[in-house]
Design a protein around this motif. Structure first.
Motif, short mmCIF file in Angstrom:
data_model
loop_
_atom_site.label_atom_id
_atom_site.label_comp_id
_atom_site.label_asym_id
_atom_site.label_seq_id
_atom_site.Cartn_x
_atom_site.Cartn_y
_atom_site.Cartn_z
N VAL A 1 0.88 -1.17 0.00
CA VAL A 1 0.00 0.00 0.00
C VAL A 1 0.92 1.22 0.00
CG1 VAL A 1 -1.83 1.23 1.21
CG2 VAL A 1 -1.72 -1.26 1.36
N SER A 2 0.76 2.07 -1.02
CA SER A 2 1.58 3.29 -1.09
C SER A 2 0.88 4.32 -1.95
CB SER A 2 2.97 2.98 -1.64
OG SER A 2 2.88 2.45 -2.95
N ASP A 3 1.16 5.57 -1.66
CA ASP A 3 0.61 6.68 -2.44
C ASP A 3 -0.92 6.61 -2.57
OD1 ASP A 3 3.21 7.69 -2.88
OD2 ASP A 3 3.46 6.34 -4.60
N GLY A 4 -1.60 6.18 -1.51
CA GLY A 4 -3.06 6.11 -1.54
C GLY A 4 -3.62 4.97 -2.36
N ARG A 5 -2.78 4.00 -2.72
CA ARG A 5 -3.21 2.89 -3.57
C ARG A 5 -2.77 1.55 -2.99
NH1 ARG A 5 -2.70 4.41 -9.90
NH2 ARG A 5 -3.83 6.36 -9.82
N ILE A 6 -3.61 0.56 -3.18
CA ILE A 6 -3.30 -0.83 -2.85
C ILE A 6 -2.76 -1.44 -4.14
CG2 ILE A 6 -4.28 -3.03 -2.13
CD1 ILE A 6 -6.60 -1.26 -0.85
N GLN A 7 -1.56 -2.01 -4.08
CA GLN A 7 -0.87 -2.48 -5.29
C GLN A 7 -0.89 -4.00 -5.41
OE1 GLN A 7 0.45 -0.10 -7.31
NE2 GLN A 7 0.04 1.55 -5.87
N CYS A 8 -1.15 -4.49 -6.61
CA CYS A 8 -1.04 -5.91 -6.91
C CYS A 8 0.23 -6.14 -7.73
CB CYS A 8 -2.25 -6.40 -7.71
SG CYS A 8 -2.12 -8.16 -8.13
N PRO A 9 1.08 -7.08 -7.30
CA PRO A 9 2.35 -7.30 -7.99
C PRO A 9 2.24 -8.09 -9.29
CG PRO A 9 2.13 -8.92 -6.27
CD PRO A 9 0.93 -7.99 -6.16
N CYS A 10 1.15 -8.80 -9.50
CA CYS A 10 1.09 -9.72 -10.64
C CYS A 10 0.98 -9.02 -12.00
CB CYS A 10 -0.07 -10.69 -10.45
SG CYS A 10 0.19 -11.81 -9.07
N HIS A 11 0.08 -8.06 -12.13
CA HIS A 11 -0.11 -7.42 -13.43
C HIS A 11 -0.23 -5.91 -13.32
CE1 HIS A 11 -1.57 -11.61 -13.99
NE2 HIS A 11 -0.73 -11.52 -14.98
N GLY A 12 0.12 -5.35 -12.15
CA GLY A 12 0.16 -3.91 -12.02
C GLY A 12 -1.16 -3.22 -11.69
#
Length: 164
Positions: A119-130
């Motif tokens: 979680v960074s910059d107000g976003r939850i990130q998924c590593p698989c496809h961006g």
């Protein structure tokens, strides 16, 4: 006539080889056969920080003491304002979009089911496809995901964020 028979035999052998080799390759291999999912095998965490499969990670990737005996998901103080914490054992992301406002979402990406990683910059990130999702409402903010993360009702009890 012999040349056409040889050509047929050669094409038949090539077709058999083209189908058989990938099947054999799928059955063999030097590892244990388990898939290496980047969401469950973090490449950036040093071995000494991975405490247990039930560890909770803060937005910076540092394990926190989530999930106490009282059934809490994470200590409220461990959830940064404008960020969040991934609770791996519960497959949830707990966020704090604004001071004192706690939200929780499924940590399973709606694109292809990978576990989100940060979680960074107000976003939850998924590593698989961006794919990325809003910490406020779980809506897709980028990448191939088209559906929002499912929201889970939470409340703060004492100093812990718990399921409502």
């Amino acid at each position: 006539m012999t040349s056409s028979l040889s050509r047929r035999r050669a094409l038949s052998g090539a077709a058999t080889l083209g189908v058989g080799v990938p099947l054999l390759a799928a059955c063999g291999g030097g590892d244990d056969g388990a898939a290496k999912d980047p969401a469950t095998t973090p490449a950036t965490d040093p071995p000494s920080t991975a405490s247990s499969p039930t560890a909770t990670e803060t937005a910076s990737g540092t394990p926190s003491s989530g999930g106490g005996s009282g059934g809490g998901l994470v200590a409220a103080g461990d959830v940064p304002v404008g960020g969040g914490v991934i609770v791996k054992d519960a497959e949830l992301v707990v966020t704090q979009p604004e001071a004192g406002q706690y939200k929780a979402f499924s940590a399973i990406c709606t694109h292809q089911g990978c576990l989100v990683s940060s979680v960074s910059d107000g976003r939850i990130q998924c590593p698989c496809h961006g794919s990325s999702f809003s910490i406020s409402d779980g809506s897709p903010q980028g990448g191939p995901a088209q559906s929002p993360l499912s929201e889970v009702a939470v409340t703060v009890a004492g100093d812990e964020v718990t399921r409502a």
